[in-house]
Write an enzyme that holds these catalytic residues in place. Structure first.
Site, PDB file in Angstrom:
ATOM      1  CG  HIS A 122      -5.105  11.412   2.675  1.00 45.29           C
ATOM      2  ND1 HIS A 122      -5.835  10.491   1.969  1.00 45.29           N
ATOM      3  CD2 HIS A 122      -5.613  12.614   2.341  1.00 45.29           C
ATOM      4  CE1 HIS A 122      -6.735  11.109   1.235  1.00 45.29           C
ATOM      5  NE2 HIS A 122      -6.623  12.409   1.443  1.00 45.29           N
ATOM      6  CB  ALA A 169      -7.672  37.351   7.370  1.00 41.99           C
TER       7      ALA A 169
END
Length: 214
Positions: A122, A169
């Site tokens: 955005h 991870a």
């Protein structure tokens, strides 16, 4: 002029067609679109599994494809509203993944649980306008063949994960990862690479020199 061009150049008609496809203020397509329209536009290979609790926010005006014997696990979300999503053969999109196009996932890719990847950003530069009402930008995310991305990793717009690489991870990938690499951390950095000369995975971390004796 084609029907699609006519729709794109007529704002009122474009808004009406958009309303027909998606309820107002929503991202998920209407059921009739998912059942009767998308199958004619999207490519689905043989042996594909898309689990019952997967959220498929895919629309006919952007490409979506998934290759042979690939799987999208429960509670994952796939969205092609602003960019295409392609998934290769024998790849697995893990439980709770969020995939927002433009995203390209290769063959034999393993995505663990709760990974977020979004080719969408955005804009926020106009301080007089809410961010939600400002334009969006897109930059493709590419995951090449044979990669493994660990649980809770985040892949930001514009990055490429090179072939046969591992993202640990919890890593946050803000820059592209070369092929045959292992990346960890926030922001992610490469700590190992495969050396074809030695045929070994070798550390890329320079050892700290010992302090001189006083």
């Amino acid at each position: 002029m084609s029907i699609i061009q006519i729709i794109k150049t007529n704002q009122s008609l474009k808004q009406f067609v958009h309303w027909c496809l998606i309820p107002k203020h929503q991202a998920r397509p209407r059921l009739w679109v998912a059942w009767f329209v998308n199958p004619f536009f999207h490519k689905k290979g043989k042996g594909v599994t898309i689990c019952h609790r997967t959220r498929m926010d895919v629309l006919p005006f952007q490409p979506f494809s998934i290759g042979n014997y690939s799987t999208i696990e429960d509670f994952a979300t796939v969205n092609n509203g602003v960019g295409p999503v392609s998934i290769g053969n024998n790849s697995r999109i893990g439980i709770g993944n969020v995939v927002i196009g433009p995203v390209s996932i290769g063959n034999n890719v393993i995505l663990a649980q709760n990974i977020v990847m979004s080719g969408l950003n955005h804009t926020y530069t106009d301080v007089e306008t809410p961010i939600s009402l400002q334009p969006v930008t897109t930059s493709p995310i590419v995951i090449e063949d044979d990669c493994w991305v660990g649980a809770n990793a985040v892949l930001t717009a514009g990055v490429t994960i090179g072939k046969h690489s591992v993202v640990a991870a919890g890593a946050v990938v803000t820059k592209s990862i070369p092929p045959f690499s292992v990346a960890v951390g926030n922001p992610a950095r490469v700590i190992k690479q495969y050396n074809p000369a030695s045929q070994r995975w070798e550390s890329t971390i320079k050892k700290e020199s010992s302090p001189a004796n006083g």
